[in-house]
Write an enzyme that holds these catalytic residues in place. Structure first.
Site, mmCIF file in Angstrom:
data_model
loop_
_atom_site.group_PDB
_atom_site.id
_atom_site.type_symbol
_atom_site.label_atom_id
_atom_site.label_comp_id
_atom_site.label_asym_id
_atom_site.label_seq_id
_atom_site.Cartn_x
_atom_site.Cartn_y
_atom_site.Cartn_z
ATOM 1 C CG HIS A 46 -2.056 0.932 1.151
ATOM 2 N ND1 HIS A 46 -3.104 0.756 0.275
ATOM 3 C CD2 HIS A 46 -2.333 2.065 1.835
ATOM 4 C CE1 HIS A 46 -3.974 1.745 0.423
ATOM 5 N NE2 HIS A 46 -3.528 2.550 1.363
ATOM 6 C CG HIS A 92 -10.715 3.454 1.739
ATOM 7 N ND1 HIS A 92 -11.303 3.733 2.944
ATOM 8 C CD2 HIS A 92 -9.399 3.740 1.919
ATOM 9 C CE1 HIS A 92 -10.400 4.187 3.795
ATOM 10 N NE2 HIS A 92 -9.239 4.203 3.193
#
Length: 747
Positions: A46, A92
């Protein structure tokens, strides 16, 4: 904790044992637990992009329109007259799978902070959403939660949600995708960047207090989803849009007052990621006192303070000599404002706690995660599906019923039940409401210009052929912008894939990146930034199920005059319908391969993805824009999912008018391929003066075909003599089929 026990627990920090050993080797000593956790977060996929960054060298990232390319909070393009547009898309996904309302809401909040961190005022949000089986209770739970989360945050902060896309497919059943794109306007002189500036600069924390929400979020988002993921709710952040509104106004006021040397959102990996990225850009070191971090919970320890992903927090670096002025301005907005550290002339990332140094790491070590170039191998099953002979697929007896069935598929059907929950008119910049055209259009107040934006991807194409499917997503985005009258400028991408350790998934990622790169070069739309979301897969029985690879493309464009634009609705009877991009020398769409029709009616995901002719794609963009800007059409619609027949029906439904179309395809073309095949680079326009439009298209060398005309009678009639097709469906039936499906899913 001993060094051996830390190594044994490397996985809890998001590190492999090999990565832990590399970290220790580079550090030259054994780390403490906090240092290991910080490196685990910064080396996560990430934050560190360790499986994807090596591929990004293929992307074109520069051009005269690019004011800020990859590497900052968001990309920025020049639209003229001293104006720039900051834009970016982020995912998300994992948080929304676990806690859909807060997962989606904080996705909106995070991307908005990226925009105003560039000095731009956010003025639009688009969302690209992917869900599983629409009949599943879990899908309904996720759809309603995600839509509520986006609506809650966007409506409360006062930024309109103006467009997007929604897809339903079983591969997203347990792993939905929530990709959010935001745009903001700025004057060139207000462009801000995320740097620490110079030695001696203060590091100022501003915004909400730090809590324990979002702990481990970066690592959580860099692993597969599993049944245990439902226990990871603390990794999902909790958002407060009203606090974000204060933070937005305060940050923009500070930037415009010339008080800020650098600004950075606290996103994934919280305080650590934001500050060490800023230090790395400046090639300097920092020391911060964790005792000074504002907290909202008792007894928080350094690891929590460093890695909390509490929302609505920023790091600002004041211009030297303007520290007090910045503090005074921020305090006016009733925000927590604390100087927590200083920029120093070394290369270390140092943190103190209760007077002791608890972290002392090289800044470069944190920001230079190991990079992996893996071997990609195409799945034999997918290759077999792509090469499947479709000649034996039976032709349906009632093609009108097929058209109704496609219009009622939730992926194609009206998204009004979703977008009516969003305030799409707040700020009064929205010129074209959601669903009325192929892209969102917003005015630039005080200027004749407009800004257009779209998000696009057909995951079925990418599943069967990742190179062609990804290139097609870029080309479709460009067509969608052209269909409202906007010149495409640049893209942001959101690369959603499965586990890159699986060779067949890494192959998809490799091929998709190259497809995007080649299409962006051909269409002059540089990549200004984006997001990578890997490990989008879940366990089903004994099998790992990866999502369909989904490289979502967000593209922005500019309208020189926002009053000169087009929408998809038919506007008057007696107009001529033209199909731009029709290649007479190659015939009509002659394949049902990879189509929504083949999946919906025959239950097959198979066949060749229609080839993408990038030269033709550019000509279609140019031709569409030429007709709109010459005043020859104000009606344009891209042919995409469902093919020609669905596109014509959508135009008729939107305009409340009928149409008569006759297709002169040769008898060798299947009727279902002619109506529902998804060949690329096709746009339908309605024109008053067919001769003038034809002359303009001939001048540009763009092939086209005359389809028929618009009529008052509320009926869509499509004939294809060589195929013995005469399809005629009344407008009310089409409208009902298209409008009803999502009403049953939302509510």
């Amino acid at each position: 904790m001993t060094s051996q026990s830390l190594r044994d627990q490397a996985a809890t920090f998001g590190l492999t044992t090999e990565e832990y050993d590399l970290f220790v080797s580079q550090l030259g000593r054994e780390p403490n637990a906090l240092e290991a956790a910080i490196v685990g977060a910064m080396w996560s996929e990430h934050c560190g992009y360790k499986n994807s960054r090596p591929l990004f060298r293929a992307f074109p990232t520069t051009g005269p329109q690019v004011l800020q390319g990859p590497g900052e909070n968001a990309g920025v393009v020049d639209i003229g007259d001293g104006w720039g547009v900051a834009f970016k898309m982020e995912s998300h996904n994992h948080p929304s799978a676990v806690e859909p309302v807060q997962g989606a809401a904080t996705g909106v909040g995070g991307i908005l902070r990226d925009i105003f961190a560039m000095g731009a005022r956010p003025f639009a949000v688009l969302d690209s959403l992917r869900f599983g089986n629409p009949d599943s209770p879990r899908t309904r739970f996720l759809v309603n939660g995600v839509v509520d989360g986006i609506a809650h945050y966007g409506n409360a902060i006062g930024v309109p949600t103006v467009g997007g896309e929604v897809t339903f497919h079983p591969s997203y059943q347990e792993n939905p995708l929530v990709n959010v794109m935001a745009l903001g306007l700025l004057r060139h002189e207000d462009l801000a960047t995320g740097t620490m500036g110079e030695v001696g600069n203060q590091i100022v924390y501003v915004g909400s207090k730090t809590g324990r929400d979002g702990l481990g979020g970066a690592v959580f988002s860099s692993a597969d989803l599993s049944a245990a993921s439902q226990a990871d709710r603390p990794a999902v952040q909790v958002g407060d849009p009203f606090m974000e509104k204060l933070l937005l106004e305060a940050t923009l006021e500070a930037i415009q007052a010339g008080l800020v040397a650098g600004v950075q959102d606290m996103g994934a990996a919280g305080l650590v990621s934001s500050t060490c990225e800023m230090a790395y850009r400046a090639s300097l070191g920092i020391t911060m006192d964790l005792d000074k971090v504002p907290t909202r919970e008792e007894g928080m320890v350094p690891m929590e303070l460093c890695l909390s992903e509490s929302q609505e927090r920023m790091i600002l670096v004041p211009v030297p000599g303007k520290e007090q002025a910045l503090h005074d301005l921020l305090a006016k907005w009733e925000l927590d404002v604390v100087t927590i550290g200083e920029v120093e002339a070394h290369d270390r990332y140092r943190l103190t706690w209760k007077g002791e140094v608890v972290c002392d790491l090289p800044v470069a070590l944190l920001n230079e995660a190991p990079k992996y170039t893996r071997e990609g191998v195409e799945s034999a099953d997918i290759r077999a599906a792509r090469e499947r002979d479709l000649s034996g697929v039976p032709l349906p007896g009632d093609l009108g019923a097929v058209l109704l069935e496609l219009l009622s598929h939730p992926t194609i059907a009206s998204k009004r039940p979703i977008f009516e929950r969003y305030d799409h008119q707040v700020m009064t910049n929205t010129v074209v409401v959601p669903g009325a055209a192929d892209a969102a259009v917003l005015r630039v107040k005080g200027s004749p210009m407009g800004v257009a934006a779209t998000s696009d991807c057909n995951p079925r194409f990418v599943q069967l052929d990742p190179y062609a499917g990804a290139a097609a997503a870029v080309a479709e985005a460009a067509r969608n912008l052209a269909c409202v009258g906007a010149t495409p400028l640049a893209i942001t991408d959101n690369l959603n894939f499965g586990n890159p350790h699986r060779p067949e998934v890494y192959y998809q990622l490799q091929q998709a990146v190259q497809g995007i790169a080649d299409a962006c070069r051909a269409l002059n739309t540089p990549v200004t930034g984006g997001n990578v979301s890997l490990y989008n897969q879940y366990t089903e029985g004994d099998h790992k199920v990866a999502i369909h690879p989904t490289p979502t493309i967000g593209m922005v464009g500019v309208l020189p005059d926002v009053t000169v634009r087009a929408s998809l609705n038919l506007k008057a009877a007696g107009q001529t319908l033209l199909l731009l991009g029709h290649r007479a020398e190659k015939g009509w769409s002659d394949s049902i391969g990879a189509s929504q029709y083949l999946e919906t009616v025959h239950g097959l995901e198979a066949g060749q993805v229609p080839p993408v002719d990038l030269d033709l794609a550019q000509k279609v963009v140019d031709g569409t824009l030429a007709l709109i800007r010459a005043g020859l059409t104000d009606t344009a619609h891209d042919c995409a999912e469902g093919g020609l027949a669905v596109a014509l029906a959508e135009m008729a439904i939107a305009g409340g008018l009928g149409l008569n179309v006759s297709l002169d395809a040769p008898a060798s073309v299947r009727a279902d391929a002619l109506l529902f095949g998804e060949a690329h680079s096709r746009v339908i326009v309605a024109v008053e003066d067919a001769a003038a439009a034809g002359a303009k298209l001939d001048e540009l060398g763009l092939p086209y075909a005359v389809l028929g005309e618009t009529v008052e009678a509320p009926k869509v009639t499509i004939a294809a003599p060589a195929q013995h097709v005469h399809l005629s469906v009344n407008l009310e039936s089409l409208k009902t089929a298209w409008e009803e499906p999502l009403k049953g899913i939302l509510g």
